[in-house]
Design an enzyme around this catalytic site. Structure first.
Site, PDB file in Angstrom:
ATOM      1  N   THR A 124       0.827  -1.212   0.000  1.00 47.61           N
ATOM      2  CA  THR A 124       0.000   0.000   0.000  1.00 47.61           C
ATOM      3  C   THR A 124       0.856   1.255   0.000  1.00 47.61           C
ATOM      4  OG1 THR A 124      -1.489   1.301   1.412  1.00 47.61           O
ATOM      5  CG2 THR A 124      -0.121  -0.290   2.511  1.00 47.61           C
ATOM      6  N   TYR A 146      -1.218   0.499  10.448  1.00 46.12           N
ATOM      7  CA  TYR A 146      -1.483  -0.162   9.168  1.00 46.12           C
ATOM      8  C   TYR A 146      -0.252  -0.088   8.257  1.00 46.12           C
ATOM      9  CZ  TYR A 146      -3.481  -0.868   4.493  1.00 46.12           C
ATOM     10  OH  TYR A 146      -3.725  -1.303   3.208  1.00 46.12           O
TER      11      TYR A 146
END
Length: 314
Positions: A124, A146
């Site tokens: 990501t 995250y």
């Protein structure tokens, strides 16, 4: 050709599994149907996958996978993760689902698929930090649980590749949107709030944030482009996204224009760990994969609105 998709009932994983199945590959999917959001939404995706012949297994990646899946896969696409930047998700959940699960998958893959052509880790842009406007060679500076745990997962995968134990690459995705987008994500949440005529919570200052919003169909094309290029991309980190930026405000206005109704915005406190700007630098993807995003932002949002109407309003 046998392909495994982890997180196959999720947003991007389901589109990828569906694509490969329609192309005639033998596709297996695995998903734990987490309660992070309604499992019923994932089951809707699962029904679509079963209709095109995907073999879907309900299991967690931290389990003994030898009891759940067959062996001898040619490609593995690892989408499964604890997603998003959420104040209600504990560090332990991110570590368990992004780090431990990834290593367990790697150990199983090495043992059961010695002729694996490529392990494709799905990463990501959150890995980069607050300003995701960088080439793949820059040092990541994540600012959220995250982003940090996804970086750790990426390094677990590439560490196995550097040790010569597996062929692998990592694709860093940028702000994916489109049909099947998770319900807590920007556009599905916005579309629902407009049709329901309820307040849409907007984090203070986020209307000025800019993103390389990337249509899910263009992401799937990048996944397809990987096949047969394992020698070229083994060990590589590659940004996958759109090279055109839009602000959150512009996205909201486009959705309002498509639906023909105004959103009822409710400003909420800023979200810790949020990114201010993402710009996908995709020169490497173009060179190695022949990747070129083709779907305009408006066209992609129109497809997402139409999907929402069919699934939830018809």
């Amino acid at each position: 050709m046998k392909i495994l998709i982890t997180g196959a009932a999720g947003f991007i994983g389901s589109h990828t599994a569906e694509y490969f199945a329609k192309e005639g590959y033998s596709v297996y999917g695995i998903d734990n149907f987490s309660t992070y959001y309604s499992p019923e939404l994932k089951k809707m995706n699962a029904d679509d996958l079963k209709r095109v012949g995907v073999h879907l297994v309900e299991a967690d990646l931290t389990e003994d996978l030898s009891e759940k899946l067959p062996s001898e896969f040619d490609y593995i696409f690892h989408f499964a993760a604890q997603p998003g930047i959420s104040a209600t998700t504990s560090l332990n959940e991110y570590v368990q689902n992004n780090i431990f699960a990834t290593q367990n998958l790697l150990d199983w893959a090495k043992e059961t698929s010695p002729n694996l052509k490529l392990f494709v880790n799905i990463a990501t842009s959150s890995i980069y930090g607050k300003e995701a406007t960088l080439p793949e060679t820059e040092v990541p500076k994540p600012v959220s649980f995250y982003g940090t745990t996804k970086l750790a997962a990426e390094q677990l995968v590439l560490g196995e590749q550097r040790a010569g134990k597996i062929n692998a690459c990592s694709l860093r995705l940028y702000s994916v949107y489109g049909p099947r987008e998770r319900p807590e994500k920007l556009y599905t949440k916005l579309i629902k709030s407009i049709y329901d005529q309820t307040a849409f919570p907007l984090f203070e200052g986020s209307e000025k944030h800019s993103r390389s919003f990337t249509y899910v169909g263009d992401i799937v094309k990048a996944m397809a482009a990987v096949i047969g290029k394992e020698n070229k991309i083994n060990g590589e980190i590659i940004n996958i996204g759109s090279d055109v930026e839009y602000t959150t405000k512009q996205g909201i206005e486009l959705i309002e224009n498509i639906i023909g109704l105004k959103a009822k915005l409710e400003i909420t406190p800023p979200r810790p760990g949020d990114q201010f700007r993402t710009t996908a630098l995709i020169k490497k993807a173009k060179k190695l994969l022949g990747y070129q995003p083709e779907t305009s932002f408006r066209d992609g949002l129109e497809k997402q609105v139409e999907w929402y109407r069919k699934k939830f309003l018809s």
